[in-house]
Write a protein that holds these residues in place. Structure first.
Motif, PDB file in Angstrom:
ATOM      1  N   ALA A 168     108.089 -16.837  36.555  1.00  0.00           N
ATOM      2  CA  ALA A 168     108.228 -16.545  37.985  1.00  0.00           C
ATOM      3  C   ALA A 168     109.151 -15.349  38.208  1.00  0.00           C
ATOM      4  O   ALA A 168     108.895 -14.502  39.076  1.00  0.00           O
ATOM      5  N   ILE A 169     110.221 -15.256  37.424  1.00  0.00           N
ATOM      6  CA  ILE A 169     111.163 -14.134  37.543  1.00  0.00           C
ATOM      7  C   ILE A 169     110.462 -12.827  37.173  1.00  0.00           C
ATOM      8  O   ILE A 169     110.573 -11.814  37.873  1.00  0.00           O
ATOM      9  N   LEU A 170     109.722 -12.839  36.081  1.00  0.00           N
ATOM     10  CA  LEU A 170     109.029 -11.638  35.621  1.00  0.00           C
ATOM     11  C   LEU A 170     107.927 -11.210  36.581  1.00  0.00           C
ATOM     12  O   LEU A 170     107.567 -10.027  36.648  1.00  0.00           O
ATOM     13  N   SER A 171     107.391 -12.161  37.340  1.00  0.00           N
ATOM     14  CA  SER A 171     106.318 -11.857  38.286  1.00  0.00           C
ATOM     15  C   SER A 171     106.850 -11.400  39.639  1.00  0.00           C
ATOM     16  O   SER A 171     106.064 -11.045  40.523  1.00  0.00           O
ATOM     17  N   ASP A 172     108.170 -11.424  39.802  1.00  0.00           N
ATOM     18  CA  ASP A 172     108.797 -11.028  41.065  1.00  0.00           C
ATOM     19  C   ASP A 172     109.301  -9.584  40.952  1.00  0.00           C
ATOM     20  O   ASP A 172     110.154  -9.272  40.120  1.00  0.00           O
ATOM     21  N   GLU A 173     108.770  -8.710  41.806  1.00  0.00           N
ATOM     22  CA  GLU A 173     109.100  -7.284  41.738  1.00  0.00           C
ATOM     23  C   GLU A 173     110.585  -6.993  41.955  1.00  0.00           C
ATOM     24  O   GLU A 173     111.099  -5.976  41.489  1.00  0.00           O
ATOM     25  N   GLN A 174     111.285  -7.876  42.661  1.00  0.00           N
ATOM     26  CA  GLN A 174     112.689  -7.586  42.955  1.00  0.00           C
ATOM     27  C   GLN A 174     113.582  -7.637  41.710  1.00  0.00           C
ATOM     28  O   GLN A 174     114.716  -7.156  41.745  1.00  0.00           O
ATOM     29  N   TYR A 175     113.068  -8.204  40.610  1.00  0.00           N
ATOM     30  CA  TYR A 175     113.856  -8.258  39.371  1.00  0.00           C
ATOM     31  C   TYR A 175     113.315  -7.287  38.314  1.00  0.00           C
ATOM     32  O   TYR A 175     113.769  -7.310  37.170  1.00  0.00           O
ATOM     33  N   SER A 176     112.365  -6.433  38.688  1.00  0.00           N
ATOM     34  CA  SER A 176     111.706  -5.559  37.709  1.00  0.00           C
ATOM     35  C   SER A 176     112.643  -4.519  37.111  1.00  0.00           C
ATOM     36  O   SER A 176     112.322  -3.922  36.083  1.00  0.00           O
ATOM     37  N   HIS A 177     113.788  -4.267  37.751  1.00  0.00           N
ATOM     38  CA  HIS A 177     114.764  -3.332  37.181  1.00  0.00           C
ATOM     39  C   HIS A 177     115.711  -4.031  36.211  1.00  0.00           C
ATOM     40  O   HIS A 177     116.515  -3.381  35.535  1.00  0.00           O
ATOM     41  N   ILE A 178     115.590  -5.346  36.129  1.00  0.00           N
ATOM     42  CA  ILE A 178     116.459  -6.145  35.251  1.00  0.00           C
ATOM     43  C   ILE A 178     115.685  -6.680  34.047  1.00  0.00           C
ATOM     44  O   ILE A 178     116.137  -6.610  32.906  1.00  0.00           O
TER      45      ILE A 178
ATOM     46  N   TRP B 294     107.730  -8.930  27.011  1.00  0.00           N
ATOM     47  CA  TRP B 294     108.617  -8.507  28.091  1.00  0.00           C
ATOM     48  C   TRP B 294     109.964  -8.099  27.510  1.00  0.00           C
ATOM     49  O   TRP B 294     110.288  -8.446  26.380  1.00  0.00           O
ATOM     50  N   LYS B 295     110.729  -7.362  28.317  1.00  0.00           N
ATOM     51  CA  LYS B 295     111.982  -6.807  27.813  1.00  0.00           C
ATOM     52  C   LYS B 295     113.094  -6.956  28.854  1.00  0.00           C
ATOM     53  O   LYS B 295     112.845  -6.853  30.055  1.00  0.00           O
ATOM     54  N   VAL B 296     114.303  -7.201  28.358  1.00  0.00           N
ATOM     55  CA  VAL B 296     115.498  -7.194  29.210  1.00  0.00           C
ATOM     56  C   VAL B 296     115.932  -5.741  29.366  1.00  0.00           C
ATOM     57  O   VAL B 296     116.268  -5.078  28.386  1.00  0.00           O
ATOM     58  N   LEU B 297     115.932  -5.241  30.600  1.00  0.00           N
ATOM     59  CA  LEU B 297     116.278  -3.850  30.866  1.00  0.00           C
ATOM     60  C   LEU B 297     117.756  -3.673  31.210  1.00  0.00           C
ATOM     61  O   LEU B 297     118.325  -2.613  30.948  1.00  0.00           O
ATOM     62  N   ASN B 298     118.338  -4.710  31.804  1.00  0.00           N
ATOM     63  CA  ASN B 298     119.753  -4.614  32.185  1.00  0.00           C
ATOM     64  C   ASN B 298     120.407  -5.969  31.881  1.00  0.00           C
ATOM     65  O   ASN B 298     120.328  -6.902  32.674  1.00  0.00           O
ATOM     66  N   LYS B 299     121.026  -6.039  30.727  1.00  0.00           N
ATOM     67  CA  LYS B 299     121.632  -7.299  30.270  1.00  0.00           C
ATOM     68  C   LYS B 299     122.729  -7.776  31.213  1.00  0.00           C
ATOM     69  O   LYS B 299     122.833  -8.971  31.505  1.00  0.00           O
TER      70      LYS B 299
ATOM     71  N   ASP C 276     124.754 -11.620  35.220  1.00  0.00           N
ATOM     72  CA  ASP C 276     125.533 -11.779  36.451  1.00  0.00           C
ATOM     73  C   ASP C 276     124.716 -12.345  37.611  1.00  0.00           C
ATOM     74  O   ASP C 276     125.248 -13.103  38.434  1.00  0.00           O
ATOM     75  N   GLU C 277     123.428 -11.999  37.689  1.00  0.00           N
ATOM     76  CA  GLU C 277     122.644 -12.349  38.868  1.00  0.00           C
ATOM     77  C   GLU C 277     121.505 -13.345  38.602  1.00  0.00           C
ATOM     78  O   GLU C 277     121.334 -14.302  39.347  1.00  0.00           O
ATOM     79  N   VAL C 278     120.746 -13.115  37.549  1.00  0.00           N
ATOM     80  CA  VAL C 278     119.519 -13.904  37.343  1.00  0.00           C
ATOM     81  C   VAL C 278     119.781 -15.233  36.641  1.00  0.00           C
ATOM     82  O   VAL C 278     119.362 -16.292  37.112  1.00  0.00           O
ATOM     83  N   ILE C 279     120.458 -15.189  35.497  1.00  0.00           N
ATOM     84  CA  ILE C 279     120.666 -16.405  34.703  1.00  0.00           C
ATOM     85  C   ILE C 279     121.404 -17.499  35.484  1.00  0.00           C
ATOM     86  O   ILE C 279     120.964 -18.652  35.486  1.00  0.00           O
ATOM     87  N   PRO C 280     122.494 -17.184  36.179  1.00  0.00           N
ATOM     88  CA  PRO C 280     123.177 -18.256  36.931  1.00  0.00           C
ATOM     89  C   PRO C 280     122.309 -18.850  38.043  1.00  0.00           C
ATOM     90  O   PRO C 280     122.354 -20.058  38.291  1.00  0.00           O
ATOM     91  N   GLU C 281     121.526 -18.008  38.706  1.00  0.00           N
ATOM     92  CA  GLU C 281     120.727 -18.482  39.838  1.00  0.00           C
ATOM     93  C   GLU C 281     119.568 -19.370  39.405  1.00  0.00           C
ATOM     94  O   GLU C 281     119.293 -20.397  40.026  1.00  0.00           O
ATOM     95  N   PHE C 282     118.897 -19.001  38.328  1.00  0.00           N
ATOM     96  CA  PHE C 282     117.677 -19.706  37.939  1.00  0.00           C
ATOM     97  C   PHE C 282     117.879 -20.722  36.818  1.00  0.00           C
ATOM     98  O   PHE C 282     117.090 -21.664  36.688  1.00  0.00           O
ATOM     99  N   PHE C 283     118.905 -20.538  35.993  1.00  0.00           N
ATOM    100  CA  PHE C 283     119.063 -21.411  34.827  1.00  0.00           C
ATOM    101  C   PHE C 283     120.398 -22.143  34.786  1.00  0.00           C
ATOM    102  O   PHE C 283     120.638 -22.933  33.873  1.00  0.00           O
TER     103      PHE C 283
END
Length: 243
Positions: free
Chosen positions: A69-79, A89-94, A99-106
């Motif tokens: 779901a995260i990868l399919s959401d354009e708002q996280y495509s820079h991350i 898939w690749k992590v673009l900004n560790k 700081d933003e994605v891992i705490p919110e979703f996991f």
């Protein structure tokens, strides 16, 4: 007699050495590196070909489903983003991921915990030099096919992380030429169109059922009802309806 004793001693020594050899082989097996198995089966046409998708209790909210779901959401495509072929898939900004994605979703705050989850769910990392270097993939984790994550299972303990084996890594650009995947926007548009079609079909059936019921019983069509004569009623009951 002496011969018998010598034979017994020889047999004992033989079995002792055989046991020692087996133990040494077992120990060597544990100490030898376990290389990553990159055997790849393409699941891009699995559902189209009639493959079964059976949802389980947590299939819609487990780790692979959330990650997709995260990868399919354009708002996280820079991350974090899909590669052009859609099979890795690749992590673009560790830093932003932590700081933003891992705490919110996991509910985590460490990148190491995130990568342990990846290993635990059977994701493999690519190490061959090229555009896919450092990417992660799983044969049931494809862009535009979120339902395939239902097929993913946690791997047994000790079977997650393995020594890189870059010479056996799949060439996803070659595979994409034979089995191309849709990009996220097109896949989402088609999925929405399917949902709309199902809704329209459902509403159409309800309208047909309602219309059929009205045709079978409609008092205005089966009998005529005369409008009341207010003047006649007024004279009979001696009252003015507009009073």
């Amino acid at each position: 007699m002496n011969l018998s004793c010598n034979n017994g001693e020889w047999a004992s020594a033989f079995f002792d050495s055989a046991t020692a050899a087996e133990e040494a082989a077992a120990e060597a097996e544990h100490t030898l590196p376990r290389y990553a198995d990159h055997t790849y089966h393409d699941f891009s046409t699995y559902i189209k070909d009639g493959g079964r998708i059976e949802k389980h209790k947590k299939s819609d909210r487990n780790f692979p489903a959330r990650l997709h779901a995260i990868l399919s959401d354009e708002q996280y495509s820079h991350i974090i983003a899909w590669m052009p072929h859609g099979r890795a898939w690749k992590v673009l900004n560790k830093k932003l991921l932590v700081d933003e994605v891992i705490p919110e979703f996991f509910g985590q705050s460490k990148f190491a915990s995130f990568t342990r989850q990846l290993s635990g769910w059977g994701f493999k990392r690519l190490h061959q030099t090229g555009p896919d270097f450092g990417c992660y993939y799983h044969e049931c984790f494809l862009r535009g096919h979120p339902r395939l994550t239902v097929l993913m299972r946690r791997v047994p303990k000790g079977q997650g992380k393995a020594t890189p084996n870059m010479h056996s890594e799949p060439d996803f650009y070659l595979i994409a030429k034979q089995y191309p995947l849709e990009n996220s926007a097109d896949a989402l548009k088609k999925e929405n169109e399917k949902v709309l079609k199902r809704i329209q079909a459902h509403l159409s059936k309800r309208l047909e059922a309602t219309s059929e019921c009205e045709d079978n019983y409609n008092p205005l069509l089966t009998r005529k009802v005369a409008a009341p004569n207010m003047e006649s009623i007024s004279q009979q009951h001696q009252w003015d309806p507009f009073d």
